[in-house]
Design an enzyme around this catalytic site. Structure first.
Site, PDB file in Angstrom:
ATOM      1  N   CYS A   1       0.810  -1.218   0.000  1.00  0.00           N
ATOM      2  CA  CYS A   1       0.000   0.000   0.000  1.00  0.00           C
ATOM      3  C   CYS A   1       0.846   1.273   0.000  1.00  0.00           C
ATOM      4  CB  CYS A   1      -0.994  -0.051   1.154  1.00  0.00           C
ATOM      5  SG  CYS A   1      -2.412   1.016   0.872  1.00  0.00           S
TER       6      CYS A   1
ATOM      7  N   HIS B   1      -3.650  -5.557   2.184  1.00  0.00           N
ATOM      8  CA  HIS B   1      -3.348  -5.637   3.622  1.00  0.00           C
ATOM      9  C   HIS B   1      -4.047  -6.873   4.172  1.00  0.00           C
ATOM     10  CE1 HIS B   1      -1.944  -1.457   4.297  1.00  0.00           C
ATOM     11  NE2 HIS B   1      -2.908  -1.049   3.515  1.00  0.00           N
TER      12      HIS B   1
HETATM   13  N1  GLN Z   1      -1.866   6.851   2.302  1.00  0.00           N
HETATM   14  C1  GLN Z   1      -1.996   6.023   1.135  1.00  0.00           C
HETATM   15  C2  GLN Z   1      -3.335   6.173   0.454  1.00  0.00           C
HETATM   16  O1  GLN Z   1      -4.291   6.556   1.068  1.00  0.00           O
HETATM   17  C3  GLN Z   1      -1.725   4.584   1.515  1.00  0.00           C
HETATM   18  C4  GLN Z   1      -2.748   4.024   2.452  1.00  0.00           C
HETATM   19  C5  GLN Z   1      -2.378   2.697   3.052  1.00  0.00           C
HETATM   20  O2  GLN Z   1      -1.200   2.355   3.181  1.00  0.00           O
HETATM   21  N2  GLN Z   1      -3.387   1.984   3.503  1.00  0.00           N
HETATM   22  O3  GLN Z   1      -3.447   5.915  -0.723  1.00  0.00           O
END
Ligand code: GLN
Length: 240
Positions: free
Chosen positions: A97, A193
């Site tokens: 992510c 995730h």
């Molecule tokens: N901050 C990033 C986004 O919103 C990654 C989010 C995350 O790692 N869940 O795209």
């Protein structure tokens, strides 16, 4: 196998660790221990120099935009050459992510704010309207990965960049491309995730093998009754 040790470099574990991403490292640790494979984790955060030859696998978890911002600068200055050298000698990288976004060329966070990336994957990310949230399942070389996604960024693959997989259910890179993640050799970025690896034991083993430079078939089989149930549950949640 017992003389082998899987050496992990965990990058920014204090900042990039949302959605239980630390469980990915635990999964690797247990599967190595059960097989008599040694396991070492070195944590490396803002300001720490990284030894380009010290790790078999570098791990980057997910993070909030503001934490990513702190990491992006360090990653593309202090650690940039070491991470590129690690990848160039075939070292494995798993980035989830927020970490995935930082492996691309840049992440356009908001008008006027663009985070630099490592450019290890030929992708870039732009903030989109709303967030892409929910259970997700993808097909990777005939097998299934199941997990959970929650991202505001949309990741666009350059022509020729291989995705990690094909979306079976959920949003993936953009919500419309049909692709999830990106992969160049042993460098892997994904939005999954969950954490990813406890729900997908086959992928954890693939990663251990890739990092150690062996065939996954060389890893001793394990009793995966619980892991198989976790995988089935994650697939059911995604409707696959
Ligand atoms: N901050 C990033 C986004 O919103 C990654 C989010 C995350 O790692 N869940 O795209």
């Amino acid at each position: 196998m017992s003389e082998r040790t899987l050496r992990i470099g965990a990058l920014y574990p204090d900042l990039l660790n949302i959605y239980a991403d630390r469980g990915n490292l635990l999964m690797l640790q247990r599967r190595c221990a059960w097989r008599g494979i040694g396991f070492e984790v070195t944590r490396s955060t803002i300001g720490d120099e990284l030894d380009p030859d010290a790790h078999d696998l570098l791990y980057l978890g997910g993070g909030q935009d503001r934490d990513q911002q702190l990491c992006a600068l360090d990653l593309t200055t202090v650690k940039k050459d070491a991470v590129h050298a690690h990848a160039a000698r075939g070292g494995a990288i798993l980035a989830v992510c927020g970490g995935y976004q930082l492996l691309g060329h840049h992440y356009g966070l908001q008008p006027g704010v663009t985070l630099p990336g490592l450019g290890l994957l030929d992708v870039h990310t732009e903030r989109g309207e709303g967030r892409l949230i929910g259970n997700v399942a993808i097909e990777v070389e005939g097998r299934t990965l199941a997990g959970f996604e929650n991202h505001g960024g949309r990741t666009i693959l350059a022509p020729g960049q291989e995705p990690l997989g094909r979306v079976l259910a959920g949003h993936g890179n953009t919500g419309s491309s049909g692709h999830e993640g990106a992969r160049t050799g042993n460098v892997i970025g994904t939005y999954l995730h969950g954490p990813l690896l406890p729900k997908n034991a086959w992928f954890a083993d693939w990663l251990i093998a890739a990092a150690l430079g062996i065939d996954p078939g060389e890893l001793a089989p394990l009793d995966d009754a619980f892991e198989d149930a976790a995988h089935a549950g994650a697939r059911r949640a995604a409707g696959v």
